[in-house]
Design an enzyme around this catalytic site. Structure first.
Site, PDB file in Angstrom:
ATOM      1  CG  HIS A 201      -6.591  -3.256  -3.000  1.00  0.00           C
ATOM      2  ND1 HIS A 201      -7.182  -2.490  -2.014  1.00  0.00           N
ATOM      3  CD2 HIS A 201      -5.988  -4.292  -2.369  1.00  0.00           C
ATOM      4  CE1 HIS A 201      -6.928  -3.039  -0.844  1.00  0.00           C
ATOM      5  NE2 HIS A 201      -6.201  -4.130  -1.015  1.00  0.00           N
TER       6      HIS A 201
ATOM      7  CB  SER B 147      -6.974  -9.464   8.963  1.00  0.00           C
ATOM      8  OG  SER B 147      -7.439  -8.118   8.984  1.00  0.00           O
TER       9      SER B 147
ATOM     10  CE  LYS C 292      -3.590  -2.836   1.949  1.00  0.00           C
ATOM     11  NZ  LYS C 292      -4.823  -2.957   2.718  1.00  0.00           N
TER      12      LYS C 292
ATOM     13  CD  GLU D 278      -6.668  -0.390   0.978  1.00  0.00           C
ATOM     14  OE1 GLU D 278      -5.555  -0.189   0.464  1.00  0.00           O
ATOM     15  OE2 GLU D 278      -6.819  -1.137   1.977  1.00  0.00           O
TER      16      GLU D 278
ATOM     17  N   GLY E  18      -7.485  -4.816   6.868  1.00  0.00           N
ATOM     18  CA  GLY E  18      -6.939  -3.851   7.825  1.00  0.00           C
ATOM     19  C   GLY E  18      -7.752  -3.747   9.109  1.00  0.00           C
TER      20      GLY E  18
HETATM   21  P1  13P Z   1      -4.413  -6.434   5.521  1.00  0.00           P
HETATM   22  O1  13P Z   1      -3.605  -7.691   5.411  1.00  0.00           O
HETATM   23  O2  13P Z   1      -3.656  -5.300   6.155  1.00  0.00           O
HETATM   24  O3  13P Z   1      -5.752  -6.680   6.091  1.00  0.00           O
HETATM   25  O4  13P Z   1      -4.656  -5.944   4.000  1.00  0.00           O
HETATM   26  C1  13P Z   1      -5.150  -6.842   3.087  1.00  0.00           C
HETATM   27  C2  13P Z   1      -5.078  -6.224   1.743  1.00  0.00           C
HETATM   28  O5  13P Z   1      -5.788  -5.276   1.459  1.00  0.00           O
HETATM   29  C3  13P Z   1      -4.117  -6.758   0.796  1.00  0.00           C
HETATM   30  O6  13P Z   1      -4.335  -6.252  -0.464  1.00  0.00           O
END
Ligand code: 13P
Length: 255
Positions: free
Chosen positions: A98, A216, A15, A100, A176
């Site tokens: 993704h 996670s 990220k 996000e 997350g």
């Molecule tokens: P986390 O492992 O921090 O939950 O993030 C997962 C993710 O979005 C991977 O692309």
């Protein structure tokens, strides 16, 4: 996962984290820990860190990926980076779609499709992300959401092109948040995705496509998640920023 059919792929999604110097340091820390890995390893770093990551990863099993790309080769798209630019510097992987990007930056199923096609055309392997919001899971429409995301993302992608696609099932509510899907929940959706690939392409394609779980995943729960038949790897956010934790997940996938 079924090791006779598929090789696990563990990808870190860094990220918006790490400077170029920190990228070099983290990859150097990771390298000796993953020397004997029996899975594919990818780190997807911010654009500005790609060259540092490529240099640091040389001579190791670690491959480098980006976190997005634009579908046009070049042009008036301020702030964007094309698939051509990525392949030109030796990048082999790119995350597309993704949650996000979908939630904060306006990516839609249609732009995800355009990015996927452009990336494959330039020889990149796409880590294609799909996943439902909590409200959608509660509404009982997880399969419908994921099916529709995939059907649109894969429009115009041929059977041969599918070799350049890894699917990452990432329930948005698990990203997350520290709230992981149970191994059974992850496997259930991954299994439905594999059935969809069989329906859209063939059983052979379905058997060989790599379907990751993301959300996670960490050093503690990786073993259980990865032991599920249809979980062929992980797309890891937070835990990929800590060398020992990422290495532990890679170890779990190498069993
Ligand atoms: P986390 O492992 O921090 O939950 O993030 C997962 C993710 O979005 C991977 O692309």
């Amino acid at each position: 996962m079924d090791k006779n059919l598929r090789k696990a792929v563990i990808a870190g999604n860094w990220k918006m984290n790490k400077t170029p110097a920190e990228t070099t340091a983290l990859i150097n820390e990771l390298k000796p820990l993953v020397e004997n890995a029996d899975c594919d390893i990818i780190v997807c770093v911010p654009y500005i860190n790609l060259n540092a990551a490529i240099d640091a990863a040389k001579g190791s099993l670690i491959k480098v990926g980006a976190q997005n790309c634009h579908w046009e080769k070049s042009g008036a798209f301020t702030g964007e980076v094309s698939a051509l630019m990525l392949s030109d510097i030796g990048i082999e992987y790119v995350i597309i779609g993704h949650s996000e990007r979908r939630t904060y930056f306006g990516d839609t199923d249609l732009t995800v499709n355009k990015r996927t096609k452009a990336a494959i055309e330039k020889g990149l392997t796409v880590i294609l992300c799909v996943g439902e919001y909590l409200e959608q899971r509660e509404q009982g429409i997880t399969f419908e959401v994921v099916r529709s995301q995939l059907k649109i993302a894969l429009m115009g992608i041929s059977e041969a092109d599918l070799d350049k696609v890894i699917i990452a099932y990432e329930p948005v509510w698990a990203i997350g948040t520290g709230k992981t899907a149970t191994a059974a929940e992850a496997n259930e959706v991954n299994c439905a995705i594999r059935s969809l690939i069989a329906e859209m392409y063939s059983k052979e394609n379905a058997d060989k496509i790599v379907i990751q779980y993301g959300g996670s995943m960490n050093a503690k729960n990786a073993d259980e998640l990865l032991s599920e038949y249809d979980v062929d790897g992980g797309l890891i956010g937070g835990a990929s920023l800590i060398a020992a934790d990422f290495a532990a997940i890679i170890k779990a996938a190498s069993k």
